[in-house]
Design a protein around this motif. Structure first.
Motif, PDB file in Angstrom:
ATOM      1  N   GLU A  74      -3.971  -7.858  -2.774  1.00 11.92           N
ATOM      2  CA  GLU A  74      -4.199  -6.738  -2.200  1.00 11.92           C
ATOM      3  C   GLU A  74      -3.863  -5.508  -3.182  1.00 11.92           C
ATOM      4  O   GLU A  74      -3.876  -4.384  -2.962  1.00 11.92           O
ATOM      5  CB  GLU A  74      -3.339  -6.610  -1.068  1.00 11.92           C
ATOM      6  CG  GLU A  74      -3.386  -7.481  -0.030  1.00 11.92           C
ATOM      7  CD  GLU A  74      -4.846  -6.952   0.690  1.00 11.92           C
ATOM      8  OE1 GLU A  74      -5.148  -5.758   0.696  1.00 11.92           O
ATOM      9  OE2 GLU A  74      -5.347  -7.837   1.221  1.00 11.92           O
TER      10      GLU A  74
ATOM     11  N   GLU B 116       2.401   2.301   1.527  1.00 10.18           N
ATOM     12  CA  GLU B 116       1.223   2.559   2.756  1.00 10.18           C
ATOM     13  C   GLU B 116       0.552   1.641   3.116  1.00 10.18           C
ATOM     14  O   GLU B 116       0.125   1.445   4.248  1.00 10.18           O
ATOM     15  CB  GLU B 116       0.414   3.955   2.340  1.00 10.18           C
ATOM     16  CG  GLU B 116      -0.666   4.365   3.383  1.00 10.18           C
ATOM     17  CD  GLU B 116      -1.568   5.585   3.027  1.00 10.18           C
ATOM     18  OE1 GLU B 116      -2.373   5.683   3.711  1.00 10.18           O
ATOM     19  OE2 GLU B 116      -1.350   5.897   1.857  1.00 10.18           O
ATOM     20  N   THR B 117       0.139   0.756   2.163  1.00  6.66           N
ATOM     21  CA  THR B 117      -0.879  -0.390   2.595  1.00  6.66           C
ATOM     22  C   THR B 117      -0.169  -1.809   2.936  1.00  6.66           C
ATOM     23  O   THR B 117      -0.929  -2.620   3.519  1.00  6.66           O
ATOM     24  CB  THR B 117      -2.093  -0.473   1.509  1.00  6.66           C
ATOM     25  OG1 THR B 117      -1.394  -0.887   0.439  1.00  6.66           O
ATOM     26  CG2 THR B 117      -2.695   0.938   1.436  1.00  6.66           C
ATOM     27  N   LEU B 118       0.768  -1.902   2.115  1.00  2.87           N
ATOM     28  CA  LEU B 118       1.207  -3.506   2.084  1.00  2.87           C
ATOM     29  C   LEU B 118       1.881  -3.823   3.380  1.00  2.87           C
ATOM     30  O   LEU B 118       2.481  -2.923   3.799  1.00  2.87           O
ATOM     31  CB  LEU B 118       2.290  -3.696   1.038  1.00  2.87           C
ATOM     32  CG  LEU B 118       1.765  -3.707  -0.545  1.00  2.87           C
ATOM     33  CD1 LEU B 118       2.766  -4.140  -1.628  1.00  2.87           C
ATOM     34  CD2 LEU B 118       0.211  -4.462  -0.551  1.00  2.87           C
ATOM     35  N   GLU B 119       1.976  -5.055   3.849  1.00  5.12           N
ATOM     36  CA  GLU B 119       2.656  -5.709   4.999  1.00  5.12           C
ATOM     37  C   GLU B 119       3.122  -6.801   4.667  1.00  5.12           C
ATOM     38  O   GLU B 119       2.491  -7.648   3.576  1.00  5.12           O
ATOM     39  CB  GLU B 119       1.586  -5.613   6.066  1.00  5.12           C
ATOM     40  CG  GLU B 119       1.085  -4.355   6.606  1.00  5.12           C
ATOM     41  CD  GLU B 119       0.209  -4.781   7.755  1.00  5.12           C
ATOM     42  OE1 GLU B 119      -0.124  -5.878   8.183  1.00  5.12           O
ATOM     43  OE2 GLU B 119      -0.345  -3.596   8.132  1.00  5.12           O
ATOM     44  N   PRO B 120       4.098  -7.470   5.181  1.00  5.59           N
ATOM     45  CA  PRO B 120       4.557  -8.683   4.882  1.00  5.59           C
ATOM     46  C   PRO B 120       3.471  -9.708   5.004  1.00  5.59           C
ATOM     47  O   PRO B 120       2.530  -9.841   6.013  1.00  5.59           O
ATOM     48  CB  PRO B 120       5.703  -8.972   6.002  1.00  5.59           C
ATOM     49  CG  PRO B 120       6.251  -7.713   6.100  1.00  5.59           C
ATOM     50  CD  PRO B 120       5.329  -6.894   6.082  1.00  5.59           C
TER      51      PRO B 120
ATOM     52  N   SER C 228       9.372  -8.991   2.398  1.00  4.25           N
ATOM     53  CA  SER C 228       9.807  -7.961   3.226  1.00  4.25           C
ATOM     54  C   SER C 228       9.634  -6.660   2.242  1.00  4.25           C
ATOM     55  O   SER C 228       9.381  -6.623   0.985  1.00  4.25           O
ATOM     56  CB  SER C 228      11.305  -8.229   3.524  1.00  4.25           C
ATOM     57  OG  SER C 228      11.982  -8.153   2.270  1.00  4.25           O
TER      58      SER C 228
ATOM     59  N   ARG D 195      11.036   0.392   3.030  1.00  4.77           N
ATOM     60  CA  ARG D 195      10.486   1.509   2.650  1.00  4.77           C
ATOM     61  C   ARG D 195      11.468   2.710   2.681  1.00  4.77           C
ATOM     62  O   ARG D 195      10.995   3.660   1.655  1.00  4.77           O
ATOM     63  CB  ARG D 195       9.518   1.885   4.049  1.00  4.77           C
ATOM     64  CG  ARG D 195       8.586   0.874   4.151  1.00  4.77           C
ATOM     65  CD  ARG D 195       7.416   1.230   5.322  1.00  4.77           C
ATOM     66  NE  ARG D 195       6.811  -0.005   5.729  1.00  4.77           N
ATOM     67  CZ  ARG D 195       5.690  -0.455   4.821  1.00  4.77           C
ATOM     68  NH1 ARG D 195       5.185   0.273   3.813  1.00  4.77           N
ATOM     69  NH2 ARG D 195       5.019  -1.484   5.260  1.00  4.77           N
TER      70      ARG D 195
ATOM     71  N   LYS E 155      -4.069 -13.288   4.408  1.00  2.00           N
ATOM     72  CA  LYS E 155      -2.721 -12.649   4.689  1.00  2.00           C
ATOM     73  C   LYS E 155      -1.866 -13.682   5.610  1.00  2.00           C
ATOM     74  O   LYS E 155      -2.358 -14.238   6.505  1.00  2.00           O
ATOM     75  CB  LYS E 155      -2.662 -11.399   5.649  1.00  2.00           C
ATOM     76  CG  LYS E 155      -1.438 -10.691   5.912  1.00  2.00           C
ATOM     77  CD  LYS E 155      -1.540  -9.613   6.740  1.00  2.00           C
ATOM     78  CE  LYS E 155      -0.314  -8.982   7.445  1.00  2.00           C
ATOM     79  NZ  LYS E 155      -0.507  -7.812   8.357  1.00  2.00           N
TER      80      LYS E 155
ATOM     81  N   GLU F 182       0.776 -15.372   7.990  1.00  2.36           N
ATOM     82  CA  GLU F 182       1.420 -14.682   9.124  1.00  2.36           C
ATOM     83  C   GLU F 182       2.613 -15.641   9.498  1.00  2.36           C
ATOM     84  O   GLU F 182       3.894 -15.375   9.863  1.00  2.36           O
ATOM     85  CB  GLU F 182       0.496 -14.605  10.440  1.00  2.36           C
ATOM     86  CG  GLU F 182      -0.528 -13.207  10.222  1.00  2.36           C
ATOM     87  CD  GLU F 182      -1.076 -13.024  11.643  1.00  2.36           C
ATOM     88  OE1 GLU F 182      -0.841 -13.518  12.659  1.00  2.36           O
ATOM     89  OE2 GLU F 182      -1.622 -12.258  11.526  1.00  2.36           O
TER      90      GLU F 182
ATOM     91  N   THR G  93       5.826 -12.217  10.280  1.00  3.92           N
ATOM     92  CA  THR G  93       5.859 -11.242  11.266  1.00  3.92           C
ATOM     93  C   THR G  93       7.400 -10.808  11.369  1.00  3.92           C
ATOM     94  O   THR G  93       7.621  -9.581  12.084  1.00  3.92           O
ATOM     95  CB  THR G  93       5.066 -11.692  12.394  1.00  3.92           C
ATOM     96  OG1 THR G  93       5.856 -12.638  13.009  1.00  3.92           O
ATOM     97  CG2 THR G  93       3.864 -11.865  12.304  1.00  3.92           C
TER      98      THR G  93
ATOM     99  N   SER H 186       9.967 -11.625   8.990  1.00  9.29           N
ATOM    100  CA  SER H 186      10.715 -12.058   7.719  1.00  9.29           C
ATOM    101  C   SER H 186      11.589 -12.920   7.759  1.00  9.29           C
ATOM    102  O   SER H 186      12.763 -12.673   7.476  1.00  9.29           O
ATOM    103  CB  SER H 186      11.006 -10.690   7.307  1.00  9.29           C
ATOM    104  OG  SER H 186       9.745  -9.773   6.985  1.00  9.29           O
TER     105      SER H 186
END
Length: 320
Positions: free
Chosen positions: A3, A118-122, A179, A182, A286, A288, A307, A309
């Motif tokens: 990503e 802004e764009t990253l997620e676990p 994780s 932010r 990605k 989960e 989802t 962590s």
């Protein structure tokens, strides 16, 4: 596809020769460029050779102040000889009339951080580069000098004494976001899920084979020998055996329902020169929920839930 392909870690972007015309285009388009730092002067400005033009990154433009340790001189001195990202902020002539470019690494880092937050997620996969290592984990560049923590227990399922047993400084690798803090703008990464489940690793081995391994732990009842970064087996003790020894082992049995591999040590081997190459089972997408344990495993499964962590199951189940 990882990503962070827009904001690559420093050292992974091509350092092509730059002409005055290309630098003018980079100034107009705010293109991210990369080149090695030639020297750091007494004012702590960084000097970069851009082919026919000299580049200068003033101290205040070298590292964004929100980066931990940015105010320390060593943060700048340690960049000499290493590639850094930057944008061109102005093109002019110096006092001798020679072409001169002012550059900013800070501007690139701030854009990269804003984008990552802004764009990253676990669970998202990133291309990373190892910057340095401590006993508690590896620090990895996840984009334009943005450094994230990879704790030692998240490097592999097989326990290691130090990240240097698995990585080299400057090494390119893949890792997943575990994780995101932010508020403090910090990222924690994980690596072991990408190296595969117990069954994926065990499928490369068969009873009756003799293979190589590394002794990772010695207990009263036996020695745990790493066959792969995410797979260890238990062998009877052998006189003079030490943690870190490279050995040849005979595979006596593989039992998925107990998540156990029984081994017999044949002999000690010369130590490895470099850490073994990494074999990734996951290279894009990605994550989960990742389940390390086989479906037939008789105990609660060892799971990473991206989802939440959180990790369920015990690491003791993995190696015992």
């Amino acid at each position: 596809m990882p990503e962070n392909k827009i904001y690559l870690p420093e050292g992974l972007r091509p350092c092509a020769p730059l002409t005055p015309a290309l630098l003018r285009d980079a100034l107009e388009q705010e293109t991210i460029l990369e080149a090695p730092v030639e020297r750091c002067d007494g004012s702590r400005a960084l000097h970069i050779s851009l082919g026919p033009i000299d580049g200068l990154i003033p101290r205040e433009e070298a590292i964004s102040p929100w980066i931990s340790g940015a105010s320390r001189d060593i943060a700048l001195l340690s960049l000499v000889g290493k590639p850094v990202c930057f944008t061109v902020t102005s093109l002019a002539a110096d006092e001798k009339g020679a072409p001169h470019a002012l550059l900013s690494r800070r501007a690139v880092q701030e854009k990269a951080l804003d984008h990552l937050l802004e764009t990253l997620e676990p669970g998202m996969l990133l291309t990373c580069r190892v910057t340095h290592m401590e006993s508690f984990g590896a620090f990895v560049d996840i984009g334009c000098g943005i450094v994230a923590m990879l704790p030692i227990e998240r490097i592999s399922v097989s326990r290691i004494p130090h990240p240097a047993a698995r990585f080299r400084t400057g090494q390119k690798l893949l890792a997943a976001v575990l994780s995101i803090d932010r508020e403090n703008r910090r990222f924690t990464m994980t690596h072991r899920e990408l190296l595969g489940t117990w069954m994926e690793n065990a499928s490369h081995f068969s009873p009756g084979e003799t293979v190589q391994g590394i002794v990772r732990s010695i207990r009263e009842y036996g020695a745990f020998v790493e066959l792969a970064p995410n797979l260890s087996g238990l062998a009877d003790l052998k006189e003079g055996l030490k943690e870190g020894d490279r050995v040849s082992v005979y595979i006596r049995s593989i039992r998925p329902e107990h998540m156990k591999v029984k081994l017999q040590i044949i002999q000690r081997l010369p130590p490895p020169i470099y850490p073994a190459p990494l074999r990734y089972q996951i290279t894009d997408g990605k994550l989960e929920r990742w389940v390390y344990s086989p479906p037939s495993y008789e105990k609660p499964p060892v799971v990473t839930d991206f989802t939440a962590s959180e990790i369920s199951g015990s690491d003791a189940d993995i190696i015992s």
